[in-house]
Enzyme design. Structure first.
Site, PDB file in Angstrom:
ATOM      1  CB  SER A 284      -0.950  -0.028   1.205  1.00  0.00           C
ATOM      2  OG  SER A 284      -1.843   1.055   1.165  1.00  0.00           O
ATOM      3  CB  THR A 285       1.462   3.928   2.519  1.00  0.00           C
ATOM      4  OG1 THR A 285       0.077   4.047   2.808  1.00  0.00           O
ATOM      5  CG2 THR A 285       2.112   5.295   2.553  1.00  0.00           C
TER       6      THR A 285
ATOM      7  CG  HIS B  29      -4.297  -0.977  -0.570  1.00  0.00           C
ATOM      8  ND1 HIS B  29      -3.973  -0.973   0.761  1.00  0.00           N
ATOM      9  CD2 HIS B  29      -4.828  -2.209  -0.814  1.00  0.00           C
ATOM     10  CE1 HIS B  29      -4.296  -2.142   1.299  1.00  0.00           C
ATOM     11  NE2 HIS B  29      -4.808  -2.904   0.357  1.00  0.00           N
TER      12      HIS B  29
ATOM     13  CG  MET C 271      -1.928   3.500   7.200  1.00  0.00           C
ATOM     14  SD  MET C 271      -2.228   5.261   6.851  1.00  0.00           S
ATOM     15  CE  MET C 271      -3.324   5.130   5.436  1.00  0.00           C
TER      16      MET C 271
ATOM     17  CG  ASP D  30      -5.686  -5.651   2.806  1.00  0.00           C
ATOM     18  OD1 ASP D  30      -6.286  -6.717   3.102  1.00  0.00           O
ATOM     19  OD2 ASP D  30      -5.590  -5.230   1.639  1.00  0.00           O
TER      20      ASP D  30
END
Length: 373
Positions: free
Chosen positions: A180-181, A207, A300, A303
C-alpha cells in the site's frame, strides 16, 4: 507527542479550505499554514516547520513536481502527500511525484452531490495518512539530534508456537504480493530484480484507484524483465507474468480444470480496501496450498494479516518488509508481530529472499541470492 503540524499547498482557495477543514476535524492534527504555490510553500518551511505537507500537482509559478524537487533538497525526510486528480494526466504525474520522493497521495473528490460528501471522502482518505506519516516524522525527529543519522532497528518477530516450526522448503508455485503506502517505489525496486525465467507467476495487490493501477503496470513493464500487466478477468496465470489487481476490483485466482485463471469482482471492501490483499492471499492459499509464497511490503493498516494466516494454515510461506525500509510499517508490522512471517527483510534483500525460497524446492541455486534470510 504534540499535534501533527500540516502545511497545505494548493492554488485553489476552495481546495485549500476543503483540505484544511478535513484535517482540522481531527484533534491530533493542526493546519499551521497554507500556500497558493510552491514558491510560497518553500518560503514558509522554516517559519512554520511542518511535520507533513499536502501538495497539489498543478499550480502556477512552481508546480507540485518542481516544488517537490526543491523541497527534497531542503527537507529530505519531510513527509509529502500529493493531491491528485483522478485522470490519466493526474495519475501519471502522481507516479512521477512518488518516484521523486513523495510519500503518498490522495485523489481530490469529484462527482459528489454536495460539499459535505466531498469533505467526508477527503477526510477518510487524508487524515489516516497524515497521522501515520506525521507520527513517524515526529518519532524520527525525537529519536536523534538534528543532522544525526537515524539508527536502523532490527525487527525480530516472535513466532507463535503453532507457526514456529521450520519451513519445509518445498516447491513454491506462486508469488503473491500485498502493498500500500510507499508501494509504487517498493515495487519499482523489487520487480525489476526478478529474472526473466522466474518459475512462478506473480500476483500483486497495490492499494490504488482505477486508472492508476494500469499506469503503474505500464511503468513496471517498461523497467522489468517480466511482463507486467493490469489483471483482466479470465487471464491464464502462468510463470513469468506479473498481474496487478485493477483499482476498485478484488482479484482472486480460481482453478479451471488444468489451469489457473484470474477472477475479478466488486465484492464488499475488506479492511476498507478494494482490491484487498486478504482476498488475493486467501484465494491463492486455496488454489496453490503449501505452494504459496506471500510477501507483505510497506503499507498502512492491517490488510494482509488474515490472508497471511490463510497461507500459513495451508503450509505456505510468508515474508514481510522490515520497519526501517518501509514508508509505513503497518501492514508488514502487523504480519510480523502476529508471528506469521518466517523472515522480516529490508526491501534491498527481498528479491534475494524470494529467489532463495523459489530455488529451494527446485534443487537449484538462485543467481544473486546472496545471504538473505
Amino acid at each position: 507527542m504534540s499535534r501533527i503540524r500540516v502545511l497545505v499547498v494548493d492554488d485553489a482557495v476552495v481546495v485549500r479550505r476543503l483540505v484544511s477543514d478535513a484535517l482540522s476535524s481531527d484533534p491530533e492534527i493542526e493546519v499551521v499554514g497554507t500556500a497558493a504555490n510552491g514558491r510560497i510553500a518553500l518560503a514558509k518551511l522554516d517559519q512554520i516547520n511542518p511535520d507533513v505537507v499536502t501538495l497539489d500537482i498543478e499550480m502556477p509559478e512552481l508546480d507540485g513536481l518542481g516544488t517537490l524537487r526543491e523541497l527534497r533538497k531542503l527537507r529530505p525526510h519531510l513527509p509529502v502527500i500529493m493531491c491528485s486528480t483522478l485522470t490519466e494526466r493526474g495519475g501519471s504525474a502522481t507516479l512521477d511525484a512518488l518516484a521523486l520522493g513523495a510519500n503518498d497521495y490522495v485523489t481530490k473528490p469529484h462527482g459528489y452531490a454536495n460539499a459535505d460528501e466531498a469533505l467526508a471522502r477527503l477526510r477518510d482518505q487524508l487524515v489516516p495518512k497524515v497521522k501515520a506519516l506525521g507520527l513517524r516524522a515526529q518519532q524520527r525527529s525525537a529519536a536523534a539530534p538534528v543532522g544525526a543519522a537515524v539508527p536502523r532497528r532490527a525487527i525480530v518477530p516472535v513466532l507463535r508456537p503453532s507457526l514456529a516450526a521450520p519451513t519445509t522448503g518445498g516447491r513454491l508455485d506462486v508469488l503473491t504480493i500485498g502493498v500500500s503506502t510507499g508501494g509504487p517505489n517498493a515495487l519499482a525496486a523489487l520487480i525489476p530484480m526478478l529474472p526473466v525465467d522466474l518459475p512462478v507467476p506473480v500476483l500483486i495487490v497495490q492499494h490504488m484507484p482505477p486508472l492508476f493501477t494500469r499506469l503503474l503496470a505500464d511503468r513496471l513493464n517498461g523497467t522489468s524483465r517480466l511482463q507486467v500487466r493490469e489483471a483482466v478477468a479470465g487471464a491464464v496465470v502462468e510463470p513469468g507474468t506479473v498481474w496487478i489487481a485493477p483499482g476498485d476490483q478484488h482479484m482472486e485466482v480460481v482453478r479451471e480444470k488444468t489451469r489457473v485463471v484470474i477472477r475479478l469482482h466488486e465484492g464488499p471492501p475488506e479492511n476498507s480496501c478494494r482490491p484487498a490483499v486478504d482476498v488475493l492471499f486467501r484465494s491463492a492459499a486455496q488454489v496453490y496450498g503449501a505452494g504459496t509464497l506471500g510477501v507483505i511490503l510497506t503499507g498502512m493498516g492491517r490488510d494482509g494479516v488474515r490472508g497471511a494466516e490463510a497461507i500459513r494454515e495451508m503450509g505456505g510461506r510468508v515474508l514481510a518488509q522490515d520497519e526501517a525500509s518501509s514508508v509505513v510499517w503497518g501492514m508488514p508490522g502487523y504480519v510480523a508481530n502476529a508471528g506469521l512471517a518466517e523472515a522480516v527483510l529490508p526491501l534491498s534483500e527481498m528479491a534475494q529472499g524470494i529467489l532463495r525460497r523459489l530455488a529451494a524446492g527446485r534443487g537449484v541455486h538462485p543467481i544473486g541470492a546472496g545471504s538473505a534470510s
